[in-house]
Design an enzyme around this catalytic site. Sequence first.
Site, PDB file in Angstrom:
ATOM      1  N   ASP A   8       0.864  -1.176   0.000  1.00 13.60           N
ATOM      2  CA  ASP A   8       0.000   0.000   0.000  1.00 13.60           C
ATOM      3  C   ASP A   8       0.905   1.232   0.000  1.00 13.60           C
ATOM      4  OD1 ASP A   8       0.888   0.192   2.611  1.00 13.60           O
ATOM      5  OD2 ASP A   8      -1.097   0.140   3.535  1.00 13.60           O
ATOM      6  N   CYS A  66       3.251  -3.163   4.083  1.00 20.00           N
ATOM      7  CA  CYS A  66       2.364  -2.051   4.454  1.00 20.00           C
ATOM      8  C   CYS A  66       3.070  -1.274   5.566  1.00 20.00           C
ATOM      9  CB  CYS A  66       0.964  -2.546   4.824  1.00 20.00           C
ATOM     10  SG  CYS A  66       0.855  -3.692   6.212  1.00 20.00           S
ATOM     11  N   THR A  68       2.890  -1.725   8.904  1.00 16.65           N
ATOM     12  CA  THR A  68       3.390  -2.645   9.950  1.00 16.65           C
ATOM     13  C   THR A  68       3.570  -4.083   9.468  1.00 16.65           C
ATOM     14  OG1 THR A  68       1.122  -3.173  10.564  1.00 16.65           O
ATOM     15  CG2 THR A  68       2.178  -1.354  11.759  1.00 16.65           C
ATOM     16  N   HIS A  99       9.270 -23.907   9.234  1.00 14.50           N
ATOM     17  CA  HIS A  99       8.170 -24.550   9.963  1.00 14.50           C
ATOM     18  C   HIS A  99       6.794 -24.282   9.352  1.00 14.50           C
ATOM     19  CE1 HIS A  99      10.293 -25.257  14.109  1.00 14.50           C
ATOM     20  NE2 HIS A  99      10.973 -25.743  13.080  1.00 14.50           N
ATOM     21  N   HIS A 134       5.703 -30.697  10.868  1.00 14.54           N
ATOM     22  CA  HIS A 134       5.209 -29.373  10.446  1.00 14.54           C
ATOM     23  C   HIS A 134       4.214 -29.502   9.294  1.00 14.54           C
ATOM     24  CE1 HIS A 134       8.097 -27.764  13.173  1.00 14.54           C
ATOM     25  NE2 HIS A 134       9.072 -28.412  12.543  1.00 14.54           N
TER      26      HIS A 134
HETATM   27  C1  RB5 Z   1      -1.991   2.506   6.595  1.00  9.83           C
HETATM   28  O1  RB5 Z   1      -2.048   3.707   7.291  1.00  9.83           O
HETATM   29  C2  RB5 Z   1      -1.698   1.357   7.560  1.00  9.83           C
HETATM   30  O2  RB5 Z   1      -2.791   1.150   8.397  1.00  9.83           O
HETATM   31  C3  RB5 Z   1      -1.375   0.096   6.793  1.00  9.83           C
HETATM   32  O3  RB5 Z   1      -0.301   0.344   5.970  1.00  9.83           O
HETATM   33  C4  RB5 Z   1      -0.980  -1.112   7.622  1.00  9.83           C
HETATM   34  O4  RB5 Z   1       0.028  -0.804   8.529  1.00  9.83           O
HETATM   35  C5  RB5 Z   1      -2.064  -1.888   8.208  1.00  9.83           C
HETATM   36  O5  RB5 Z   1      -1.855  -2.916   8.870  1.00  9.83           O
END
Ligand code: RB5
Length: 147
Positions: A8, A66, A68, A99, A134
């Site tokens: 994203d 993304c 996180t 695994h 596994h």
């Molecule tokens: C976007 O702001 C953020 O929420 C997305 O990139 C991600 O981290 C979601 O898990």
Amino acid sequence: MDIYLGSDHAGVLLKKKVLSHLRESGHKAIDLGVFDEVNKVDYPDIAREVGEKVLENNGSRGVLVCGTGIGMSIAANKMKGIRAACVHDVTTAEMAAKHNNANIITFGERVLGEQVARDMIDVWLKTPFEGGRHEDRLNKISNIEND
Ligand code: RB5
């Protein structure tokens, strides 16, 4: 091996660096977007696109970035046959292969540096799945999908 990449807006800069790294290492890496960090998009749309390619193309893998890594993993894991691991370091990336036989890894641009991302991808790609017990556990995950 074909490797599909997607991000994203919050992961696009790290994804571009990872794309260059994969290509420099001789992999066939295909960037499915997005391509800029300005226009806001919804990560489930990208996760779905990459997941569909991985499922269509036997033996291929996916990398999703993304902010996180969490949202991408949650979304990708809704797809039957996808095992998406949200990884943070070389150890989690190695175990995701060894695994969990993860066919997608996800991680976050807001929480990781470029070198860690490169090292994680390298170890995930080179580490074989151990199978054995596994495999039995992955079969149980497939059972959950099928119930
Ligand atoms: C976007 O702001 C953020 O929420 C997305 O990139 C991600 O981290 C979601 O898990």
